[in-house]
Design a protein around this motif. Structure first.
Motif, PDB file in Angstrom:
ATOM      1  N   PHE A 217      29.699 -97.120  33.680  1.00 19.54           N
ATOM      2  CA  PHE A 217      30.514 -96.069  33.055  1.00 19.54           C
ATOM      3  C   PHE A 217      31.951 -96.267  33.495  1.00 19.54           C
ATOM      4  O   PHE A 217      32.225 -96.568  34.661  1.00 19.54           O
ATOM      5  CB  PHE A 217      30.022 -94.684  33.473  1.00 19.54           C
ATOM      6  CG  PHE A 217      30.800 -93.561  32.846  1.00 19.54           C
ATOM      7  CD1 PHE A 217      30.538 -93.165  31.541  1.00 19.54           C
ATOM      8  CD2 PHE A 217      31.801 -92.901  33.549  1.00 19.54           C
ATOM      9  CE1 PHE A 217      31.258 -92.129  30.955  1.00 19.54           C
ATOM     10  CE2 PHE A 217      32.532 -91.870  32.973  1.00 19.54           C
ATOM     11  CZ  PHE A 217      32.249 -91.482  31.666  1.00 19.54           C
ATOM     12  N   ASP A 218      32.892 -96.099  32.546  1.00 24.31           N
ATOM     13  CA  ASP A 218      34.304 -96.255  32.884  1.00 24.31           C
ATOM     14  C   ASP A 218      35.150 -95.350  31.995  1.00 24.31           C
ATOM     15  O   ASP A 218      34.754 -95.008  30.867  1.00 24.31           O
ATOM     16  CB  ASP A 218      34.744 -97.702  32.717  1.00 24.31           C
ATOM     17  CG  ASP A 218      36.062 -97.991  33.437  1.00 24.31           C
ATOM     18  OD1 ASP A 218      36.293 -97.390  34.510  1.00 24.31           O
ATOM     19  OD2 ASP A 218      36.844 -98.814  32.932  1.00 24.31           O
ATOM     20  N   VAL A 219      36.306 -94.963  32.516  1.00 26.44           N
ATOM     21  CA  VAL A 219      37.247 -94.086  31.819  1.00 26.44           C
ATOM     22  C   VAL A 219      38.655 -94.616  32.045  1.00 26.44           C
ATOM     23  O   VAL A 219      38.992 -95.052  33.159  1.00 26.44           O
ATOM     24  CB  VAL A 219      37.168 -92.635  32.357  1.00 26.44           C
ATOM     25  CG1 VAL A 219      38.256 -91.773  31.717  1.00 26.44           C
ATOM     26  CG2 VAL A 219      35.802 -92.041  32.105  1.00 26.44           C
TER      27      VAL A 219
ATOM     28  N   LEU B   5      30.594-102.499  30.731  1.00 26.65           N
ATOM     29  CA  LEU B   5      29.569-103.538  30.630  1.00 26.65           C
ATOM     30  C   LEU B   5      29.505-104.380  31.899  1.00 26.65           C
ATOM     31  O   LEU B   5      28.405-104.696  32.384  1.00 26.65           O
ATOM     32  CB  LEU B   5      29.857-104.427  29.424  1.00 26.65           C
ATOM     33  CG  LEU B   5      28.935-105.632  29.226  1.00 26.65           C
ATOM     34  CD1 LEU B   5      27.476-105.212  29.167  1.00 26.65           C
ATOM     35  CD2 LEU B   5      29.327-106.404  27.978  1.00 26.65           C
ATOM     36  N   MET B   6      30.649-104.744  32.471  1.00 27.01           N
ATOM     37  CA  MET B   6      30.647-105.528  33.711  1.00 27.01           C
ATOM     38  C   MET B   6      29.946-104.776  34.831  1.00 27.01           C
ATOM     39  O   MET B   6      29.166-105.358  35.598  1.00 27.01           O
ATOM     40  CB  MET B   6      32.082-105.884  34.109  1.00 27.01           C
ATOM     41  CG  MET B   6      32.728-106.938  33.252  1.00 27.01           C
ATOM     42  SD  MET B   6      34.261-107.591  33.972  1.00 27.01           S
ATOM     43  CE  MET B   6      35.336-106.166  33.807  1.00 27.01           C
ATOM     44  N   ASP B   7      30.224-103.470  34.944  1.00 26.60           N
ATOM     45  CA  ASP B   7      29.571-102.695  35.996  1.00 26.60           C
ATOM     46  C   ASP B   7      28.063-102.623  35.776  1.00 26.60           C
ATOM     47  O   ASP B   7      27.283-102.641  36.740  1.00 26.60           O
ATOM     48  CB  ASP B   7      30.163-101.285  36.057  1.00 26.60           C
ATOM     49  CG  ASP B   7      31.271-101.180  37.091  1.00 26.60           C
ATOM     50  OD1 ASP B   7      31.409-102.095  37.930  1.00 26.60           O
ATOM     51  OD2 ASP B   7      32.011-100.172  37.081  1.00 26.60           O
TER      52      ASP B   7
ATOM     53  N   LEU C 252      34.852-110.693  32.463  1.00 28.33           N
ATOM     54  CA  LEU C 252      33.449-110.653  32.039  1.00 28.33           C
ATOM     55  C   LEU C 252      32.810-112.035  32.142  1.00 28.33           C
ATOM     56  O   LEU C 252      31.653-112.170  32.547  1.00 28.33           O
ATOM     57  CB  LEU C 252      33.352-110.134  30.602  1.00 28.33           C
ATOM     58  CG  LEU C 252      31.948-110.064  30.002  1.00 28.33           C
ATOM     59  CD1 LEU C 252      31.063-109.103  30.784  1.00 28.33           C
ATOM     60  CD2 LEU C 252      32.015-109.659  28.530  1.00 28.33           C
ATOM     61  N   SER C 253      33.582-113.066  31.814  1.00 25.62           N
ATOM     62  CA  SER C 253      33.068-114.434  31.940  1.00 25.62           C
ATOM     63  C   SER C 253      32.729-114.747  33.391  1.00 25.62           C
ATOM     64  O   SER C 253      31.721-115.408  33.675  1.00 25.62           O
ATOM     65  CB  SER C 253      34.112-115.423  31.412  1.00 25.62           C
ATOM     66  OG  SER C 253      33.671-116.752  31.578  1.00 25.62           O
TER      67      SER C 253
ATOM     68  N   ALA D 240      33.555 -95.132  28.191  1.00 28.90           N
ATOM     69  CA  ALA D 240      32.510 -96.023  27.703  1.00 28.90           C
ATOM     70  C   ALA D 240      31.370 -96.053  28.705  1.00 28.90           C
ATOM     71  O   ALA D 240      31.582 -95.948  29.917  1.00 28.90           O
ATOM     72  CB  ALA D 240      33.038 -97.422  27.465  1.00 28.90           C
ATOM     73  N   GLU D 241      30.163 -96.147  28.182  1.00 29.97           N
ATOM     74  CA  GLU D 241      28.995 -96.335  29.041  1.00 29.97           C
ATOM     75  C   GLU D 241      28.180 -97.495  28.495  1.00 29.97           C
ATOM     76  O   GLU D 241      28.166 -97.743  27.295  1.00 29.97           O
ATOM     77  CB  GLU D 241      28.163 -95.066  29.154  1.00 29.97           C
ATOM     78  CG  GLU D 241      27.585 -94.579  27.854  1.00 29.97           C
ATOM     79  CD  GLU D 241      26.759 -93.316  28.028  1.00 29.97           C
ATOM     80  OE1 GLU D 241      26.739 -92.782  29.159  1.00 29.97           O
ATOM     81  OE2 GLU D 241      26.134 -92.854  27.048  1.00 29.97           O
ATOM     82  N   ALA D 242      27.541 -98.213  29.410  1.00 33.28           N
ATOM     83  CA  ALA D 242      26.785 -99.395  29.018  1.00 33.28           C
ATOM     84  C   ALA D 242      25.446 -99.428  29.730  1.00 33.28           C
ATOM     85  O   ALA D 242      25.312 -98.960  30.865  1.00 33.28           O
ATOM     86  CB  ALA D 242      27.580-100.656  29.362  1.00 33.28           C
TER      87      ALA D 242
END
Length: 413
Positions: free
Chosen positions: A264-266, A301-303, A334-335, A405-407
């Motif tokens: 999750f990020d803001v 997504l990375m987290d 991300l890579s 965003a949440e992933a």
């Protein structure tokens, strides 16, 4: 066996694990949340007949191994020793350490650090058999049919000399080792006469140390410790092993493990910034504020990926106090996260990301975002889902102050 006899265990864990892949030696990879070597040592810790444990590991990992011993309370570990050029050299160093630190030892077990599924029953059987006969190894019958490759009618599996066998072993790595089969003659072999050898292998200390002394003096290298002892003229007793006691050598040997991660990020919306989501520059009057390009979708997504692999979070790997990450593309980061997963032998199953924003409209850009993530993660686009929602004008996203965003992801090994 009488409890008055002192038993030492040597854990041979100095290999590099190149056939498994990744930068971390296989014995330090996690299985079920614990480093493989910890799972291995814990079995011997729990057996009351075992008095001392000596770990032979890569010199670069001695300090890390010591931290694991302390962290997991492995109180029977007497020494951590730097390994030699080959496994036999490593065991030789361990024998010298035992003689120096525990000269009163009566029996020595030698076990592969990459066999974490050893059972207490097998260990006890080996100890008892070594006490009775001087040397013992656990074995299991072969399940597969066998074929012997060579000049049929001249050579046989029973009469291959040590030098040839060592050369064959060195060249038999994966598919590359199969090239010797091209055009070769072969014949079936009666598998009932052959057994697969496991560890721990157990010995009376005097028998093992004498055999190693002779072997090192004469430059003999056996395929395992029992072969060295046998070469020196001692008899080796077989005990029943366990098919579950496999040695982790390639990725296929690892138990299948599936994990799930969430992120999750803001980020706040500010004038004068580009709005980057999923690596796509979206036309809008404001952009997200952050040390990097502030791609909130990719950050979540990375987290998720790092969390699934228990590798921390993006703040740990890419701190906003480090100037090298100022303005950097989040797809670049991300890579690097994907590379960390590969180094730890994880593959990505699927990812699902939700963007929470009142404005702008995200739907027209989703296909391009999915394509960017697929390219960086080396996944089919069908494994990547991105969707957007609003909060019905409620909260900071509803007031258009920021975007969240949440992933969710799944990974497997």
């Amino acid at each position: 066996m009488r409890d008055s006899k002192r038993v030492a265990v040597v854990i041979a864990a100095a290999g590099s694990g190149k056939r498994l892949g990744g930068r971390t030696p296989k014995q330090y990879l996690a299985i079920g949340g614990q480093p493989m070597i910890v799972k291995t040592v814990k079995v011997f810790e729990s057996i009351h007949q075992v008095d001392d444990i000596f770990i032979v590991t890569n010199e670069a990992y001695i300090d890390y191994c010591q931290r694991l011993v302390t962290e997991y309370g492995l109180c029977k570990v007497a020494s951590i020793i730097s390994g030699g050029r080959q496994r036999q050299d490593s065991v030789c160093r361990a024998l010298a350490e035992i003689e120096n630190k525990r000269p009163e030892t009566d029996y020595i077990l030698i076990h592969d650090g990459a066999r974490p599924f050893i059972s207490e029953a097998v260990v006890r059987a080996v100890i008892n058999a070594a006490a009775e006969s001087g040397a013992a190894v656990p074995c299991v019958p072969l399940k597969d049919s066998l074929r012997y490759v060579g000049e049929v009618g001249t050579d046989s599996p029973e009469c291959v000399d040590s030098a040839d066998h060592k050369e064959n072993l060195a060249g038999a790595g994966g598919l590359e080792g199969m090239t010797c089969l091209e055009g070769a003659e072969s014949r079936s072999v009666d598998r009932s006469r052959y057994f697969s050898v496991q560890t721990p292998q157990g010995f009376q200390k005097s028998c093992l140390t004498e055999a190693y002394r002779k072997a090192m003096q004469q430059g003999y290298y056996g395929t395992d410790d029992a072969s060295v002892v046998e070469w020196a003229g001692y008899q080796v007793k077989l005990v029943e092993g366990d098919y579950r006691n496999i040695k982790i050598t390639t990725k296929e040997d690892l138990p299948m493990e599936t994990r799930v991660g969430t992120g999750f990020d803001v980020h706040r919306l500010e004038a004068g910034r580009d709005l980057i989501l999923g690596g796509v520059k979206i036309p809008y009057e404001r952009g997200l504020l952050g040390h990097s390009d502030a791609d909130v979708l990719v950050h979540a997504l990375m987290d998720a990926l790092l969390g699934a692999a228990a590798l921390g979070d993006i703040g740990r790997h890419f701190p906003d106090t480090n100037e090298q990450y100022r303005g950097i593309s989040s797809l670049t980061l991300l890579s690097r996260v994907a590379g960390l997963l590969r180094e730890n032998l994880y593959s990505i199953g699927n990812v699902d990301v939700t963007v929470i924003a009142q404005a702008p409209k995200i739907a027209p850009h989703i296909d391009e975002m999915r394509g960017n993530l697929a390219r960086v993660l080396k996944l089919e686009a069908g494994r990547i889902n991105i969707k957007a929602t609003t909060t019905e004008r409620l909260g900071f996203t509803g007031r258009k102050e920021g975007i969240a965003a949440e992933a969710v992801c799944s990974i497997y090994r």
